[in-house]
Design a protein around this motif. Structure first.
Motif, PDB file in Angstrom:
ATOM      1  N   VAL A   1      58.075  14.526  11.128  1.00 44.58           N
ATOM      2  CA  VAL A   1      58.219  14.699   9.682  1.00 44.58           C
ATOM      3  C   VAL A   1      58.446  16.178   9.404  1.00 44.58           C
ATOM      4  CG1 VAL A   1      56.947  12.635   8.967  1.00 44.58           C
ATOM      5  CG2 VAL A   1      55.690  14.759   9.370  1.00 44.58           C
ATOM      6  N   ARG A   2      59.298  16.452   8.428  1.00 41.09           N
ATOM      7  CA  ARG A   2      59.656  17.840   8.084  1.00 41.09           C
ATOM      8  C   ARG A   2      59.068  18.131   6.703  1.00 41.09           C
ATOM      9  NH1 ARG A   2      64.417  15.015   8.898  1.00 41.09           N
ATOM     10  NH2 ARG A   2      64.834  15.389   6.693  1.00 41.09           N
ATOM     11  N   VAL A   3      57.988  18.901   6.700  1.00 36.27           N
ATOM     12  CA  VAL A   3      57.224  19.057   5.470  1.00 36.27           C
ATOM     13  C   VAL A   3      57.181  20.530   5.063  1.00 36.27           C
ATOM     14  CG1 VAL A   3      54.964  18.719   4.417  1.00 36.27           C
ATOM     15  CG2 VAL A   3      55.844  17.015   6.024  1.00 36.27           C
ATOM     16  N   GLY A   4      57.691  20.823   3.883  1.00 42.37           N
ATOM     17  CA  GLY A   4      57.691  22.189   3.383  1.00 42.37           C
ATOM     18  C   GLY A   4      56.647  22.385   2.291  1.00 42.37           C
ATOM     19  N   ARG A   5      56.961  21.914   1.098  1.00 43.15           N
ATOM     20  CA  ARG A   5      56.110  22.217  -0.057  1.00 43.15           C
ATOM     21  C   ARG A   5      54.662  21.775   0.097  1.00 43.15           C
ATOM     22  NH1 ARG A   5      59.259  19.196  -4.274  1.00 43.15           N
ATOM     23  NH2 ARG A   5      59.650  17.976  -2.405  1.00 43.15           N
ATOM     24  N   ALA A   6      54.434  20.666   0.778  1.00 42.13           N
ATOM     25  CA  ALA A   6      53.046  20.189   0.906  1.00 42.13           C
ATOM     26  C   ALA A   6      52.198  21.122   1.766  1.00 42.13           C
ATOM     27  CB  ALA A   6      53.015  18.767   1.470  1.00 42.13           C
TER      28      ALA A   6
ATOM     29  N   ALA B   1      54.988  25.202  -3.761  1.00 38.42           N
ATOM     30  CA  ALA B   1      56.332  25.101  -4.349  1.00 38.42           C
ATOM     31  C   ALA B   1      57.188  26.282  -3.921  1.00 38.42           C
ATOM     32  CB  ALA B   1      56.223  25.040  -5.858  1.00 38.42           C
ATOM     33  N   ARG B   2      58.486  26.008  -3.724  1.00 41.00           N
ATOM     34  CA  ARG B   2      59.412  27.107  -3.425  1.00 41.00           C
ATOM     35  C   ARG B   2      59.909  27.710  -4.727  1.00 41.00           C
ATOM     36  NH1 ARG B   2      60.655  23.447   0.608  1.00 41.00           N
ATOM     37  NH2 ARG B   2      61.987  22.235  -0.767  1.00 41.00           N
ATOM     38  N   PRO B   3      60.289  28.999  -4.670  1.00 42.19           N
ATOM     39  CA  PRO B   3      60.893  29.598  -5.865  1.00 42.19           C
ATOM     40  C   PRO B   3      62.167  28.837  -6.215  1.00 42.19           C
ATOM     41  CG  PRO B   3      61.158  31.035  -3.940  1.00 42.19           C
ATOM     42  CD  PRO B   3      60.251  29.930  -3.535  1.00 42.19           C
TER      43      PRO B   3
ATOM     44  N   SER C   1      59.884  26.116   6.648  1.00 45.15           N
ATOM     45  CA  SER C   1      59.484  27.450   6.199  1.00 45.15           C
ATOM     46  C   SER C   1      60.577  28.188   5.440  1.00 45.15           C
ATOM     47  CB  SER C   1      59.032  28.257   7.416  1.00 45.15           C
ATOM     48  OG  SER C   1      60.006  28.194   8.451  1.00 45.15           O
ATOM     49  N   LYS C   2      61.631  27.474   5.020  1.00 42.89           N
ATOM     50  CA  LYS C   2      62.697  28.151   4.263  1.00 42.89           C
ATOM     51  C   LYS C   2      62.112  28.812   3.018  1.00 42.89           C
ATOM     52  CE  LYS C   2      64.010  23.837   1.956  1.00 42.89           C
ATOM     53  NZ  LYS C   2      64.726  22.575   2.218  1.00 42.89           N
ATOM     54  N   THR C   3      62.579  29.977   2.714  1.00 46.58           N
ATOM     55  CA  THR C   3      62.153  30.840   1.589  1.00 46.58           C
ATOM     56  C   THR C   3      60.752  31.449   1.767  1.00 46.58           C
ATOM     57  OG1 THR C   3      61.058  29.281   0.055  1.00 46.58           O
ATOM     58  CG2 THR C   3      63.474  29.403  -0.053  1.00 46.58           C
TER      59      THR C   3
ATOM     60  N   GLY D   1      61.522  11.972   6.571  1.00 48.56           N
ATOM     61  CA  GLY D   1      60.368  12.141   5.692  1.00 48.56           C
ATOM     62  C   GLY D   1      60.112  13.603   5.413  1.00 48.56           C
ATOM     63  N   MET D   2      59.920  13.911   4.118  1.00 42.46           N
ATOM     64  CA  MET D   2      59.620  15.264   3.658  1.00 42.46           C
ATOM     65  C   MET D   2      58.370  15.180   2.775  1.00 42.46           C
ATOM     66  SD  MET D   2      63.528  16.490   2.974  1.00 42.46           S
ATOM     67  CE  MET D   2      64.173  15.510   1.662  1.00 42.46           C
ATOM     68  N   SER D   3      58.042  16.266   2.067  1.00 37.44           N
ATOM     69  CA  SER D   3      56.781  16.276   1.308  1.00 37.44           C
ATOM     70  C   SER D   3      56.631  15.053   0.406  1.00 37.44           C
ATOM     71  CB  SER D   3      56.695  17.537   0.438  1.00 37.44           C
ATOM     72  OG  SER D   3      56.558  18.665   1.264  1.00 37.44           O
ATOM     73  N   ALA D   4      57.740  14.647  -0.235  1.00 33.10           N
ATOM     74  CA  ALA D   4      57.635  13.589  -1.242  1.00 33.10           C
ATOM     75  C   ALA D   4      57.489  12.196  -0.629  1.00 33.10           C
ATOM     76  CB  ALA D   4      58.866  13.622  -2.155  1.00 33.10           C
TER      77      ALA D   4
HETATM   78  C1  LIG Z   1      63.678  21.670   2.624  1.00 37.45           C
HETATM   79  C2  LIG Z   1      63.832  20.601   3.625  1.00 37.45           C
HETATM   80  C3  LIG Z   1      62.739  19.785   3.996  1.00 37.45           C
HETATM   81  C4  LIG Z   1      61.361  19.920   3.391  1.00 37.45           C
HETATM   82  O1  LIG Z   1      61.329  19.581   2.050  1.00 37.45           O
HETATM   83  P1  LIG Z   1      59.929  19.601   1.245  1.00 37.45           P
HETATM   84  O2  LIG Z   1      60.226  18.787   0.061  1.00 37.45           O
HETATM   85  O3  LIG Z   1      59.635  21.017   0.947  1.00 37.45           O
HETATM   86  O4  LIG Z   1      58.898  18.994   2.134  1.00 37.45           O
HETATM   87  C5  LIG Z   1      62.955  18.823   4.970  1.00 37.45           C
HETATM   88  N1  LIG Z   1      64.155  18.654   5.552  1.00 37.45           N
HETATM   89  C6  LIG Z   1      65.220  19.407   5.234  1.00 37.45           C
HETATM   90  C7  LIG Z   1      66.513  19.169   5.914  1.00 37.45           C
HETATM   91  C8  LIG Z   1      65.094  20.402   4.262  1.00 37.45           C
HETATM   92  O5  LIG Z   1      66.166  21.165   3.949  1.00 37.45           O
END
Ligand SMILES: *Cc1c(COP(=O)(O)O)cnc(C)c1O
Length: 245
Positions: A232-237, A241-243, A49-51, A216-219
């Motif tokens: 899994v740590r998923v932000g953008r998905a 998109a983040r600013p 949830s950053k940003t 694992g992240m969004s990509a």
């Molecule tokens: C930002 C971040 C993510 C998520 O990245 P997305 O591409 O937005 O899914 C996962 N792990 C870490 C450590 C991050 O800083």
């Protein structure tokens, strides 16, 4: 879900949009798990949830995203009081002068990257009266030896692991890695495979290390799940998109 009284209610359109994205991500998690012969319930989604402002995070909680990941101590610290009903995980660097604040904000620290940091967490929990008996942590590993990335070198972790596992106020659930940034999800596979192999080797040497693998992240989260990710740590998905900074 939220008590809400002190806060503006989440926008129903935000809730619906996040719910749809959450569902799509959960379906992709389930499909990847099934491809690998794994139970989808063994993969935990942390919504990064950053940003993302607190108001949208209240919508996220209403949409069922109740586990939030932040990479800066102070950002989570500022948002947590404004977002009831969530648990918070620190996934970014933790400097020693912020350990006390991190302990007040985060339920899980995924980014323990040195024996000193583990020791400091353990001591501060002890000093605070041990109200929290064992803090769940992950050990961040720089499996690719990428100079731009934080984390233990695999050999350094092997050497320091016993001391960390001796810490009586830490529960070491497993390992975490931040892979190289890849265009092609497939390119991240060797990193994930290495983290898993390292975890298996270390657990054979010392069974007190837990089995969790945060990778694992969004990509690339589907490839990570095929390679054994349990977190899994998923932000953008989930948030879009983040600013750009
Ligand atoms: C930002 C971040 C993510 C998520 O990245 P997305 O591409 O937005 O899914 C996962 N792990 C870490 C450590 C991050 O800083």
């Amino acid at each position: 879900m939220t008590t809400g009284a002190a806060f503006e209610e989440p926008d129903p359109a935000d809730v619906a949009a996040i719910q749809a994205r959450r569902r799509a991500v959960l379906e992709r998690i389930a499909a990847a798990a099934q491809r690998a012969g794994r139970d989808p319930a063994d993969v935990r989604l942390v919504a990064v949830s950053k940003t993302v402002p607190a108001q949208r995070l209240r919508a996220a909680v209403a949409a069922g995203l109740t586990v939030l990941g932040e990479n800066r101590v102070q950002e989570g610290e500022a948002k947590r009081p404004l977002v009831p009903g969530a648990t918070w995980e620190l996934i970014g660097p933790l400097q020693s002068n912020k350990v006390r604040r991190a302990l007040e904000t985060y339920d899980v620290i995924q980014s323990v990257d040195s024996v000193d940091l583990a020791g400091r967490l353990d001591r501060l929990i002890e000093e605070s009266g041990g109200s929290r008996i064992r803090l769940p942590v992950l050990l961040q590993v720089n499996v690719d030896d990428d100079p731009a990335k934080a984390g233990f070198a695999p050999a350094g972790l092997e050497a320091g692991l016993g001391a960390i596992l001796d810490a009586s106020h830490l529960r070491v659930d497993g390992l975490m890695t931040v892979g190289r940034f890849v265009d092609e999800a497939e390119a991240a596979r060797p990193t994930f495979r290495r983290l898993r192999a390292l975890g298996e080797r270390l657990r054979t040497a010392d069974g007190r290390l837990g089995p969790a693998l945060s990778m694992g992240m969004s990509a690339d989260f589907e490839v990570a799940i095929e390679e054994g990710a349990t977190i899994v740590r998923v932000g953008r998905a989930v948030f879009g998109a983040r600013p750009t900074p």
